[in-house]
Scaffold this active site. Structure first.
Site, PDB file in Angstrom:
ATOM      1  N   ASP A 167      11.017   4.891  16.201  1.00 19.92           N
ATOM      2  CA  ASP A 167      10.342   5.025  17.484  1.00 19.92           C
ATOM      3  C   ASP A 167       9.215   4.012  17.577  1.00 19.92           C
ATOM      4  O   ASP A 167       8.619   3.625  16.574  1.00 19.92           O
ATOM      5  CB  ASP A 167       9.801   6.450  17.670  1.00 19.92           C
ATOM      6  CG  ASP A 167       8.795   6.836  16.596  1.00 19.92           C
ATOM      7  OD1 ASP A 167       7.632   6.407  16.681  1.00 19.92           O
ATOM      8  OD2 ASP A 167       9.170   7.566  15.655  1.00 19.92           O
ATOM      9  N   SER A 168       8.944   3.556  18.793  1.00 20.19           N
ATOM     10  CA  SER A 168       7.864   2.616  19.087  1.00 20.19           C
ATOM     11  C   SER A 168       8.003   1.367  18.199  1.00 20.19           C
ATOM     12  O   SER A 168       9.044   0.720  18.211  1.00 20.19           O
ATOM     13  CB  SER A 168       6.512   3.307  18.916  1.00 20.19           C
ATOM     14  OG  SER A 168       5.483   2.569  19.535  1.00 20.19           O
ATOM     15  N   ALA A 169       6.995   1.050  17.390  1.00 16.24           N
ATOM     16  CA  ALA A 169       7.121  -0.114  16.511  1.00 16.24           C
ATOM     17  C   ALA A 169       8.290   0.049  15.545  1.00 16.24           C
ATOM     18  O   ALA A 169       8.934  -0.931  15.160  1.00 16.24           O
ATOM     19  CB  ALA A 169       5.825  -0.335  15.739  1.00 16.24           C
ATOM     20  N   GLY A 171      11.107   1.393  16.298  1.00 13.29           N
ATOM     21  CA  GLY A 171      12.290   0.991  17.052  1.00 13.29           C
ATOM     22  C   GLY A 171      12.442  -0.513  17.066  1.00 13.29           C
ATOM     23  O   GLY A 171      13.552  -1.048  16.944  1.00 13.29           O
ATOM     24  N   HIS A 296       4.900   8.455  25.886  1.00  7.24           N
ATOM     25  CA  HIS A 296       5.298   7.729  24.681  1.00  7.24           C
ATOM     26  C   HIS A 296       5.373   8.657  23.462  1.00  7.24           C
ATOM     27  O   HIS A 296       4.472   9.447  23.213  1.00  7.24           O
ATOM     28  CB  HIS A 296       4.275   6.608  24.430  1.00  7.24           C
ATOM     29  CG  HIS A 296       4.703   5.598  23.432  1.00  7.24           C
ATOM     30  ND1 HIS A 296       5.815   4.799  23.590  1.00  7.24           N
ATOM     31  CD2 HIS A 296       4.164   5.247  22.234  1.00  7.24           C
ATOM     32  CE1 HIS A 296       5.940   3.998  22.545  1.00  7.24           C
ATOM     33  NE2 HIS A 296       4.959   4.259  21.707  1.00  7.24           N
TER      34      HIS A 296
END
Length: 323
Positions: A167-169, A171, A296
């Site tokens: 997820d996020s970074a 991802g 987020h």
């Protein structure tokens, strides 16, 4: 999600990227979140077992392994490699939020999982987080003949069904590990798919919902990227904006799942990634999910919510090839 403190020029502050990290002129680094860690365990809710093992002796890097309840000793399971987020600079594989979520995912999906702890920026700038995550995949691959250093993987990991998730970074990192796999390959390993949850992709020119965002927030996202990758060419660098990657069609998997959240500023970047990948010449299947009313990485903060459970079920179906 992000904020950029315009008063960062205060006496002893070199760069203020609250609520994540503050860099001081004397070289000190203060991480504001993601510092708590929990030990591996037998999870009381799911009965998932976990333990920490070293995946890189050279860099002294560990990962957390997860094994679901009641595994047939003769059965192989898909291998999920989960890469945590945190703007490349905070959180870890051992933080409570990630430990709890991977427990849930392993219990629901009946997979064996590796949660990767990579070295973080700014002490270890990009590409080090990418390289560490690639090293974790290579370490997993060392078990392909059943004689690797970790018995759980020897007995239970089906290396023909590897899924990279983050997820996020995380991802962002999962995408780049899959890109590297597409170009380098690893004998005996098949990366079947990638799962990107609210992936941290960005760009120089605002698109979609970014157009109406406060300038300081946009600057914060850009500044976080420049902190992570000081040698970057900018926010259209293919490392943060894969729509500019001329090699996108070589993504090394056959299916992609991207989940975006309606109230997440990164939403339209995730959707643009999917559109661009479809047009790139890459041969594969893309599944998308937009979660209404959420922000987020909401799944980490309220994993038992209806929306988080629905997303979890989508991920499980994606891994097991169900519609």
């Amino acid at each position: 999600m992000f904020s950029y403190n315009m008063d960062a020029a205060k006496a002893d502050v070199a760069k203020d990227l609250s609520p994540f990290i503050i860099l001081y002129k004397d070289g000190r680094i203060e991480r504001l979140i993601g510092n708590e860690i929990v030990s591996p365990s037998q999870d009381p809710k799911s009965d998932v077992l976990s333990k920490d093992v070293i995946y890189s002796k050279e860099a002294r890097l560990s990962c957390r392994l997860y094994l679901p309840k009641g595994v047939d000793p003769n059965k192989k399971l898909p291998l999920l490699i989960y890469i945590h987020g945190g703007g490349f600079c905070v959180e870890s594989a051992f933080s409570p939020a990630y430990h709890n979520y991977v427990n849930l995912l392993v219990a629901e999906a009946k997979v064996i999982a590796i949660s990767v702890d990579y070295r973080r920026v700014p002490e270890h700038p990009i590409p080090i987080p990418y390289d560490d995550s690639w090293a974790a995949l290579k370490w997993a691959a060392s078990h392909v003949n059943g004689d690797g250093p970790e018995e759980w993987l020897n007995k239970h990991a089906d290396l023909s069904k590897v899924f990279l998730a983050g997820d996020s970074a995380g991802g962002n990192i999962a995408h780049h590990v899959a890109m590297r796999f597409g170009q380098e390959k690893i004998i005996g390993v098949n990366v079947a798919g990638i799962v990107l949850i609210n992936p941290y992709f960005w760009g120089e020119e605002p698109i979609g919902n970014e157009v109406n965002e406060l300038e300081r927030v946009l600057k914060g996202i850009s500044a976080t990227w420049h902190l992570a990758c000081p040698k970057t060419s900018g926010c259209d660098d293919p490392l943060i904006n894969p729509t500019y990657d001329p090699n996108l069609s070589s993504l090394g998997c056959s299916k992609v799942f991207v989940s975006v959240a309606e109230k997440d500023l990164l939403r339209d970047r995730g959707l643009l990634y999917c559109e661009t990948l479809k047009k790139s010449g890459w041969v594969g299947v893309i599944e998308t999910m937009e979660v209404k009313g959420e922000g987020h990485v909401f799944h980490l903060f309220k994993p038992a919510s209806d929306n988080a459970v629905a997303m979890l079920k989508k991920i499980v179906s994606f891994i097991h090839g169900q519609n």
